[in-house]
Scaffold this active site. Structure first.
Site, PDB file in Angstrom:
ATOM      1  N   TYR A 174      -2.604  -1.390  -7.336  1.00  0.00           N
ATOM      2  CA  TYR A 174      -1.491  -2.260  -6.961  1.00  0.00           C
ATOM      3  C   TYR A 174      -1.897  -3.688  -7.292  1.00  0.00           C
ATOM      4  O   TYR A 174      -2.958  -4.139  -6.849  1.00  0.00           O
ATOM      5  CB  TYR A 174      -1.186  -2.164  -5.460  1.00  0.00           C
ATOM      6  CG  TYR A 174      -1.282  -0.771  -4.870  1.00  0.00           C
ATOM      7  CD1 TYR A 174      -0.263   0.158  -5.045  1.00  0.00           C
ATOM      8  CD2 TYR A 174      -2.405  -0.396  -4.141  1.00  0.00           C
ATOM      9  CE1 TYR A 174      -0.358   1.432  -4.497  1.00  0.00           C
ATOM     10  CE2 TYR A 174      -2.503   0.877  -3.586  1.00  0.00           C
ATOM     11  CZ  TYR A 174      -1.479   1.791  -3.771  1.00  0.00           C
ATOM     12  OH  TYR A 174      -1.587   3.039  -3.230  1.00  0.00           O
ATOM     13  N   TRP A 188       2.279  -3.392  -2.435  1.00  0.00           N
ATOM     14  CA  TRP A 188       2.510  -1.980  -2.128  1.00  0.00           C
ATOM     15  C   TRP A 188       3.999  -1.691  -2.195  1.00  0.00           C
ATOM     16  O   TRP A 188       4.746  -2.027  -1.263  1.00  0.00           O
ATOM     17  CB  TRP A 188       1.997  -1.670  -0.715  1.00  0.00           C
ATOM     18  CG  TRP A 188       0.521  -1.462  -0.620  1.00  0.00           C
ATOM     19  CD1 TRP A 188      -0.280  -0.789  -1.483  1.00  0.00           C
ATOM     20  CD2 TRP A 188      -0.340  -1.895   0.457  1.00  0.00           C
ATOM     21  NE1 TRP A 188      -1.580  -0.777  -1.036  1.00  0.00           N
ATOM     22  CE2 TRP A 188      -1.639  -1.450   0.153  1.00  0.00           C
ATOM     23  CE3 TRP A 188      -0.115  -2.609   1.639  1.00  0.00           C
ATOM     24  CZ2 TRP A 188      -2.727  -1.688   0.990  1.00  0.00           C
ATOM     25  CZ3 TRP A 188      -1.197  -2.848   2.468  1.00  0.00           C
ATOM     26  CH2 TRP A 188      -2.476  -2.395   2.145  1.00  0.00           C
ATOM     27  N   ASP A 280       6.444  -7.807 -15.473  1.00  0.00           N
ATOM     28  CA  ASP A 280       6.026  -6.450 -15.108  1.00  0.00           C
ATOM     29  C   ASP A 280       6.109  -5.455 -16.249  1.00  0.00           C
ATOM     30  O   ASP A 280       6.590  -5.756 -17.333  1.00  0.00           O
ATOM     31  CB  ASP A 280       6.871  -5.976 -13.920  1.00  0.00           C
ATOM     32  CG  ASP A 280       6.021  -5.297 -12.876  1.00  0.00           C
ATOM     33  OD1 ASP A 280       5.198  -4.434 -13.241  1.00  0.00           O
ATOM     34  OD2 ASP A 280       6.160  -5.630 -11.681  1.00  0.00           O
TER      35      ASP A 280
HETATM   36  C1  FMN Z   1      -1.634  -1.281 -14.419  1.00  0.00           C
HETATM   37  C2  FMN Z   1      -0.871  -0.718 -13.268  1.00  0.00           C
HETATM   38  C3  FMN Z   1      -0.372  -1.573 -12.300  1.00  0.00           C
HETATM   39  C4  FMN Z   1       0.337  -1.071 -11.213  1.00  0.00           C
HETATM   40  N1  FMN Z   1       0.807  -1.945 -10.271  1.00  0.00           N
HETATM   41  C5  FMN Z   1       1.425  -1.456  -9.168  1.00  0.00           C
HETATM   42  C6  FMN Z   1       1.846  -2.334  -8.137  1.00  0.00           C
HETATM   43  O1  FMN Z   1       1.686  -3.539  -8.217  1.00  0.00           O
HETATM   44  N2  FMN Z   1       2.433  -1.791  -7.036  1.00  0.00           N
HETATM   45  C7  FMN Z   1       2.626  -0.437  -6.897  1.00  0.00           C
HETATM   46  O2  FMN Z   1       3.132  -0.005  -5.868  1.00  0.00           O
HETATM   47  N3  FMN Z   1       2.270   0.416  -7.884  1.00  0.00           N
HETATM   48  C8  FMN Z   1       1.655  -0.065  -9.010  1.00  0.00           C
HETATM   49  N4  FMN Z   1       1.256   0.787  -9.991  1.00  0.00           N
HETATM   50  C9  FMN Z   1       1.527   2.231  -9.872  1.00  0.00           C
HETATM   51  C10 FMN Z   1       0.595   2.897  -8.896  1.00  0.00           C
HETATM   52  O3  FMN Z   1      -0.733   2.628  -9.189  1.00  0.00           O
HETATM   53  C11 FMN Z   1       0.821   4.408  -8.911  1.00  0.00           C
HETATM   54  O4  FMN Z   1       2.148   4.667  -8.534  1.00  0.00           O
HETATM   55  C12 FMN Z   1      -0.128   5.169  -7.994  1.00  0.00           C
HETATM   56  O5  FMN Z   1       0.278   6.518  -7.960  1.00  0.00           O
HETATM   57  C13 FMN Z   1      -0.092   4.617  -6.600  1.00  0.00           C
HETATM   58  O6  FMN Z   1      -0.994   5.332  -5.792  1.00  0.00           O
HETATM   59  P1  FMN Z   1      -0.480   6.025  -4.481  1.00  0.00           P
HETATM   60  O7  FMN Z   1       0.461   7.108  -4.936  1.00  0.00           O
HETATM   61  O8  FMN Z   1      -1.723   6.543  -3.860  1.00  0.00           O
HETATM   62  O9  FMN Z   1       0.184   4.971  -3.670  1.00  0.00           O
HETATM   63  C14 FMN Z   1       0.550   0.308 -11.104  1.00  0.00           C
HETATM   64  C15 FMN Z   1       0.054   1.159 -12.076  1.00  0.00           C
HETATM   65  C16 FMN Z   1      -0.652   0.659 -13.149  1.00  0.00           C
HETATM   66  C17 FMN Z   1      -1.180   1.612 -14.187  1.00  0.00           C
END
Ligand code: FMN
Ligand code: MN
Length: 482
Positions: A174, A188, A280
């Site tokens: 995140y 988040w 983004d």
């Molecule tokens: C480079 C990158 C940046 C990301 N930034 C965010 C973010 O700022 N906020 C978010 O909620 N998910 C973001 N994501 C997506 C989450 O990492 C992804 O949905 C992941 O499954 C979240 O983990 P969780 O399911 O355990 O919450 C990003 C993914 C990548 C590859």
């Protein structure tokens, strides 16, 4: 060959493979690095190690994941599907018949047991320990990526929390907007596990952030696992080695021992401030919104720590390959609940949640609709805006083929499904945030029960004539056989 053990091992591998360039010139992490990286990514170029980022004490690594070849090197495979096959093997664990199968089954179970993270007493990530007023994010070359970004953002973190209600760990990627030398935001999004841990918090939630991991563990932070599954276990399974953890210096949480940098701290209940905007991965600036504030209590690191970053923006960007890895690795898990799925493709241009193309082995009427609804009910795939379903013989990665069937096989009056559901947090096109329309296109061949007239056969040359032309090709004087 095993996947790299840590970021340094990974950088050495990239250098041996001609996949990394060191940039000795001073480069500004404020916008300038983005422009260099964006041009490099779009040209399919190498990882970049900026050795002298302006105003920072540590080097900046970007574009480590930016091509399919590097993604394969990270996982030590020759195609990403090979990673999925290892997972499939475990997911399809059946009650064993006979001794040989029993031994094989035990080996598989052992590979799962060996994936659990392991506690160790010392970690390179704590060679340098800064606490209290010594914590200083200004040491790091944190990028401000796009002109409309109000501040620098940490973009490639593995954010670790424990759900206070269940005690299970979550690791997610995140973005973290820098507020000052000891404070950031925590972005988040509403559908994510990190946000669920935050909603369930007591007065304080401890958070640890690992930066500069081995590439498989870094990838795992982005993997959309079900809430109760620890991403570090997936990392251990995919690495074939457990992730080693050390206890934080100022938090109860454990952190990956091999990290270059670790940020420790906490979030106070109810403390929100306005984060963003941020250029983004949707290709647009996501608007400013309230998000929790993260207070740092420690910054620990290796001596000469290397700071990793990723630039997202209009696709294709570096994160395309993290997304493709997820697309491939999660196919067996998706098939475990929707077994008629042959393959699927999440187009990079669709920023992954805008479109899914799914090929199915269709055996009964309305099955394409069943599959659409399954996708709209499956983890983060539920955020998918448009689902196109094709028959099993169609290659979902071949967009010209898909467009052909989406035209030829579709009567829009009969084969289009419009419904509603949860929308991606960042989707700016929906009338209301978090809620939006869903479009399904059934591009399979239709059965009489689905309201079709007699379905005509597809044109194909007979095998005999193909063989004949193959064998006589040289006689035609047309050069290489096509
Ligand atoms: C480079 C990158 C940046 C990301 N930034 C965010 C973010 O700022 N906020 C978010 O909620 N998910 C973001 N994501 C997506 C989450 O990492 C992804 O949905 C992941 O499954 C979240 O983990 P969780 O399911 O355990 O919450 C990003 C993914 C990548 C590859
Ligand atoms: Mn998770």
């Amino acid at each position: 060959m095993a996947p790299p053990a840590d970021l340094r091992d990974w950088i050495a591998l990239l250098e041996r493979e001609g996949e990394l360039v060191r940039v000795a010139a001073e480069v500004d992490p404020d916008l300038e690095a983005t422009e260099i990286v964006d041009r490099t990514v779009k040209a399919g170029g190498p990882a970049l190690l900026f050795e002298r980022p302006k105003g920072a004490a540590h080097p900046l690594l970007v574009n480590q994941f930016g091509t399919e070849r590097r993604m394969c090197l990270a996982f030590a495979v020759d195609r990403l599907d090979a990673v999925a096959e290892r997972l499939e093997d475990v997911l399809e664990l059946q009650p064993p018949q006979g001794l040989v199968e029993k031994v094989r089954g035990l080996k598989k179970l052992k590979s799962i047991a060996d994936s659990m993270p392991k506690s160790v007493s010392h970690g390179a990530c704590q060679e340098v320990v800064l606490t209290g007023d010594d914590v200083d994010l200004d040491l790091l070359p944190i990028q401000r990526c796009w002109p409309g970004d109000p501040a620098p953002f940490i973009t490639l973190p593995a954010v670790i929390t424990i759900d206070p209600r269940t005690g299970t760990r979550n690791v997610g990627m995140y973005r973290m907007q820098k507020i000052d030398a000891r404070t950031t935001f925590m972005h988040w999004q509403i559908h994510k596990d990190g946000a669920a841990d935050w909603r369930g918090m007591g007065d304080r939630l401890e958070v640890a952030v690992a930066l500069g991991l081995d590439p498989v563990t870094a990838y795992s932070a982005s993997a959309p696992l079900p809430k109760h599954i620890d991403e570090l276990m997936l990392a251990g399974f995919l690495r074939g080695e457990p992730v080693e953890l050390v206890r934080g210096k100022t938090v109860e949480l454990e952190v990956p021992a091999n990290a270059e940098i670790v940020l420790e701290g906490y979030i106070e209940k109810g403390e929100l401030a306005v984060e963003g905007p941020f250029g983004d991965h949707t290709g647009y600036y996501s608007p400013a919104e309230p998000f929790p504030v993260f207070h740092l209590t420690a910054l620990t690191m290796r001596r000469d720590a290397i700071y990793p970053s990723i630039v997202v923006g209009k696709p294709p960007a570096e994160d395309a390959w993290l997304g493709k890895a997820t697309e491939r690795i999660f196919l067996p898990a998706i098939r475990a609940s929707v077994p008629e799925i042959v393959d699927y493709d999440l187009p990079v241009a669709g920023a992954f949640h805008n479109c899914a193309i799914v090929s199915i082995r269709k055996t009964y009427p309305a099955q394409a609709r069943k599959v659409m609804h399954a996708i709209w009910g499956l983890g983060l795939l539920s955020l998918t805006k448009a689902v196109i379903v094709v028959d099993g013989h169609v290659d979902p990665h071949d967009y010209a083929q898909v467009a052909f069937y989406a035209g030829a096989n579709v009567d829009p009056a009969r084969d289009v499904v419009l419904t509603e559901g949860p929308a991606d947090h960042l989707d700016h096109a929906t009338a209301r945030q978090f809620v939006g329309g869903k479009l399904g296109i059934d591009a399979t061949a239709k059965l009489p029960e689905e309201g079709a007239r007699e379905w005509p056969p597809e044109i194909e040359m007979s095998a005999e004539v193909r063989d004949l032309v193959d064998s006589r090709w040289a006689e035609y004087g047309l050069g290489e056989k096509s």
